[in-house]
Design a protein around this motif. Sequence first.
Motif, PDB file in Angstrom:
ATOM      1  N   THR A  41      -7.308  -8.485 -25.914  1.00  0.00           N
ATOM      2  CA  THR A  41      -6.966  -9.053 -27.217  1.00  0.00           C
ATOM      3  C   THR A  41      -5.491  -9.404 -27.401  1.00  0.00           C
ATOM      4  O   THR A  41      -5.166 -10.229 -28.237  1.00  0.00           O
ATOM      5  N   HIS A  42      -4.613  -8.785 -26.663  1.00  0.00           N
ATOM      6  CA  HIS A  42      -3.167  -8.996 -26.836  1.00  0.00           C
ATOM      7  C   HIS A  42      -2.628  -9.893 -25.721  1.00  0.00           C
ATOM      8  O   HIS A  42      -1.737  -9.519 -24.963  1.00  0.00           O
ATOM      9  N   ASN A  93      -0.679  -7.078 -35.303  1.00  0.00           N
ATOM     10  CA  ASN A  93       0.056  -8.180 -34.697  1.00  0.00           C
ATOM     11  C   ASN A  93      -0.483  -9.508 -35.200  1.00  0.00           C
ATOM     12  O   ASN A  93      -1.679  -9.755 -35.132  1.00  0.00           O
ATOM     13  N   VAL A 144      -6.538  -3.801 -25.223  1.00  0.00           N
ATOM     14  CA  VAL A 144      -5.287  -4.553 -25.364  1.00  0.00           C
ATOM     15  C   VAL A 144      -5.245  -5.728 -24.388  1.00  0.00           C
ATOM     16  O   VAL A 144      -4.850  -6.835 -24.756  1.00  0.00           O
ATOM     17  N   ASN A 193      -2.660 -11.480 -32.888  1.00  0.00           N
ATOM     18  CA  ASN A 193      -3.988 -10.938 -32.586  1.00  0.00           C
ATOM     19  C   ASN A 193      -4.948 -11.381 -33.688  1.00  0.00           C
ATOM     20  O   ASN A 193      -5.302 -10.633 -34.589  1.00  0.00           O
TER      21      ASN A 193
END
Length: 151
Positions: free
Chosen positions: A25-26, A108, A22, A111
Amino acid sequence: MLMVPYREQDHAKLVTIWERAVRATHTFLEEHHFLFYKQMVTEALEQKQVEVWEVLDTEQEPIGFIGLDNTFIEMLFVDEYFQGQGVGKFLVFQSMKMKGTALRVDVNEQNEDAVGFYTKLGFMQTGRSERDSSGNPFPLLHLEMKRAEGQ
């Protein structure tokens, strides 16, 4: 690669995989959002809210995992050090063998790597929500696998 059911002894390792994936990537999440979702994932794993499968490396250590609610992919995370090496694809295809090809997932919108990953595997957008399932302002794309059986 080997896929096995959730092993309680791997709980902390799976949370670490989630955290690394996360954070990599987020990038749109602020720290308080990150901590909120980390607690949700920790509880989901502890309470076995979804069917979790792990991918193990040659040393029998987890390098990724998927959480399924019937045919809905609730979570799929691959350790950042193993991303792009087919682990995610392996998890999706093994899930298709178990659950059939009618898999669904929410991803998301920000993303872009995940959107591209699922699109490349054959998922198509069937809808969009302005907020995520927790009510946060992170738009979700609703995707569904559009493969016929046997492809």
